[in-house]
Write a protein that holds these residues in place. Structure first.
Motif, short mmCIF file in Angstrom:
data_model
loop_
_atom_site.label_atom_id
_atom_site.label_comp_id
_atom_site.label_asym_id
_atom_site.label_seq_id
_atom_site.Cartn_x
_atom_site.Cartn_y
_atom_site.Cartn_z
N TYR A 177 17.84 -57.50 35.43
CA TYR A 177 17.77 -58.68 34.56
C TYR A 177 16.96 -59.79 35.20
O TYR A 177 16.10 -60.41 34.56
CB TYR A 177 19.19 -59.17 34.24
CG TYR A 177 19.21 -60.55 33.63
CD1 TYR A 177 18.75 -60.77 32.34
CD2 TYR A 177 19.67 -61.65 34.36
CE1 TYR A 177 18.75 -62.04 31.78
CE2 TYR A 177 19.68 -62.93 33.81
CZ TYR A 177 19.22 -63.12 32.52
OH TYR A 177 19.22 -64.37 31.97
N ASP B 187 20.38 -70.24 34.17
CA ASP B 187 20.07 -69.04 33.40
C ASP B 187 20.82 -67.83 33.96
O ASP B 187 21.07 -66.88 33.23
CB ASP B 187 18.57 -68.78 33.44
CG ASP B 187 17.78 -69.90 32.80
OD1 ASP B 187 17.71 -69.94 31.56
OD2 ASP B 187 17.24 -70.75 33.54
N PHE C 181 13.40 -70.66 35.38
CA PHE C 181 14.57 -69.78 35.42
C PHE C 181 15.45 -70.29 36.55
O PHE C 181 15.07 -70.24 37.72
CB PHE C 181 14.14 -68.33 35.69
CG PHE C 181 15.28 -67.35 35.71
CD1 PHE C 181 15.78 -66.81 34.53
CD2 PHE C 181 15.86 -66.95 36.91
CE1 PHE C 181 16.82 -65.89 34.54
CE2 PHE C 181 16.90 -66.05 36.93
CZ PHE C 181 17.39 -65.52 35.74
N LYS D 102 7.81 -67.89 33.72
CA LYS D 102 8.91 -68.74 34.17
C LYS D 102 8.77 -69.02 35.67
O LYS D 102 8.35 -68.16 36.44
CB LYS D 102 10.27 -68.08 33.89
CG LYS D 102 10.69 -68.14 32.43
CD LYS D 102 12.12 -67.69 32.27
CE LYS D 102 12.57 -67.84 30.82
NZ LYS D 102 12.65 -69.25 30.42
N ALA E 242 13.49 -61.28 33.74
CA ALA E 242 13.41 -62.68 33.35
C ALA E 242 12.23 -63.39 34.02
O ALA E 242 11.64 -64.31 33.44
CB ALA E 242 14.71 -63.39 33.70
#
Length: 439
Positions: free
Chosen positions: A416, A377, A340, A85, A420
């Protein structure tokens, strides 16, 4: 895989992969999404059972894509798109409250991630420019480059009544000189244009269409009555600001979103765009006082095409512009569509504290902020922020405190964000059903 639509080939062409992934996408919506509800815990046992079926479907879709487009791209290029990402930052406005974005930069820098797109509104545009001028980021040099010895009377001059492109305000924002000095301190050159930036930046401003009535004399009189912008004596001036924002919000048909930095304004000076984005209606006026055709001509074309009367603070129409970032990604502006989008909101209403005075304005901006949330996101609403009036920071220690405070608010979500943005392992190296990996 299931989100694939337009895909950039190694030659730079966009191809539409949707027909080949539609079956996978529909199956996942029916079979997987209900097992991971937005509220409540995921059904882990059912996910474990369905994982082998998912793996087979993904493998089949991948094979079909590579066979159908074998002359356009190979597995390495496809897997690179799927496994990594790209970070896009969305930085909201809020005057001095927006300094919390420095904490976002600090966290992202520690993760070793360089954003490829930054979209900023109001103060977020200025902070976005600070980050976009160099792919490397030195938090200490950036903090030291911020104006700490510029007093309010240097940064803000009384409004003279002259208004060419900007919505009038009691004070004129003397941004160009100060910002150019910061740029020179950080990268050794002055005001850049959007096309010069190594990280793509887009800046939001509010366009006010013809037909809206503006009383320049009202703000000129207020400037003469209160010629000094001192945060401790701003009550009367803030009333004008609240009145202007309220009047604009009651007439949405006269408002339009202007995005600087897209294809028609890639050659536009970034600081000029950020000046308009930060021009708080009724309070801060920003304008162009020269006739450089590379600046004036694009503005005149913009005003004519959108039937604009004036420009002002981007936060009036879109204070946390996640949708603009999402649309820019989907338009292929950073190549990959696998992004992201991390949004930082520094101007949310708080029921208690020293910033309560701003709640009426925050509530006006809130519907647009909420409408943009599905396009990010990760959306961080900061609760502990500096005062919106704290635009000039007088010491490095204060900047350090702001960064530390914003980092503390980000820390619970750091795992997180890290996960991600972590690259997925190469396709085929993972094994469904491996108990150790599953745990």
């Amino acid at each position: 895989m299931a989100q694939l639509h337009l895909f950039r080939t190694p030659e730079g062409d966009d191809v539409d992969l949707a027909p080949h992934v539609d079956r996978l996408r529909l199956w996942m919506l029916e079979a997987i999404v209900p097992l991971v509800p937005e509220v409540g815990e995921p059904n882990v046992e059912m996910l474990r059972e369905i994982a082998p079926v998912l793996a087979l479907r993904v493998d089949k879709t991948r094979t079909e894509l590579l066979e159908a487009w074998s002359s356009d791209f190979g597995p390495e290029h496809l897997d690179r798109e799927l496994c990594q990402k790209t970070l896009a930052l969305v930085l909201g406005g809020g005057g001095g409250s927006g300094l919390v974005h420095l904490g976002v930069f600090s966290l992202v820098n520690e993760l070793g991630i360089v954003p490829e797109l930054i979209v900023g509104s109001s103060m977020g545009s200025l902070l976005g420019l600070l980050r976009a001028i160099d792919r490397t980021y030195d938090p200490i040099n950036t903090a030291l480059a911020l104006p700490k010895h510029v007093d309010y009377n240097t940064m803000f001059k009384p409004f003279t009544g002259y208004s060419r492109y900007g919505f009038p305000g009691v004070f004129h924002l003397n941004l160009l000189r100060v910002a150019s000095e910061i740029m020179d301190s950080l990268v050794g050159k002055g005001a850049p244009r959007f096309e010069d930036l190594p990280i793509r930046l887009e800046v939001i401003a509010c366009g006010i269409r013809t037909g809206f009535k503006i009383d320049n004399e009202r703000y000129e009189k207020a400037a003469k009555a209160n010629p000094s912008m001192n945060p401790s004596s701003m009550t009367r001036t803030l009333r004008l600001f609240f009145s202007a924002v309220k009047e604009l919000s009651k007439n949405p048909r006269f408002l339009s979103q202007v995005v600087f930095g897209q294809e028609d304004t890639r050659s536009f000076p970034v600081i000029e765009a950020a000046g308009f984005s930060c021009a708080v209606p009724g309070l801060l006026h920003y304008d162009i006082f020269h006739d450089d055709p590379e600046t004036i001509d694009p503005l005149d074309e913009l005003f004519e095409s959108q039937r604009l009367l004036r420009l002002c603070d981007g936060g009036v129409v879109n204070n946390v512009p996640s949708r603009v970032a999402w649309e820019s990604v989907q338009a292929g502006n950073i190549g990959t569509r696998n992004a992201f989008i991390l949004a930082a909101d520094a101007f949310a209403p708080r029921p208690a504290g020293s910033n309560m005075i701003w709640i009426p304005v925050q509530q006006i901006a809130r519907p647009a902020v909420l409408a943009n949330r599905p396009y990010s996101d990760y959306h961080k609403t900061f609760r502990d922020t500096p005062s919106p009036l704290q635009i000039v920071v007088t010491s490095y220690s204060k900047i350090k405190t702001i960064v530390e405070t914003s980092r503390e608010q980000l820390d619970p979500d750091e795992p997180y964000i890290r996960k991600a943005l972590e690259p997925l392992p190469p396709y085929g190296t993972w094994r469904i059903g491996d108990e150790a990996e599953a745990n």
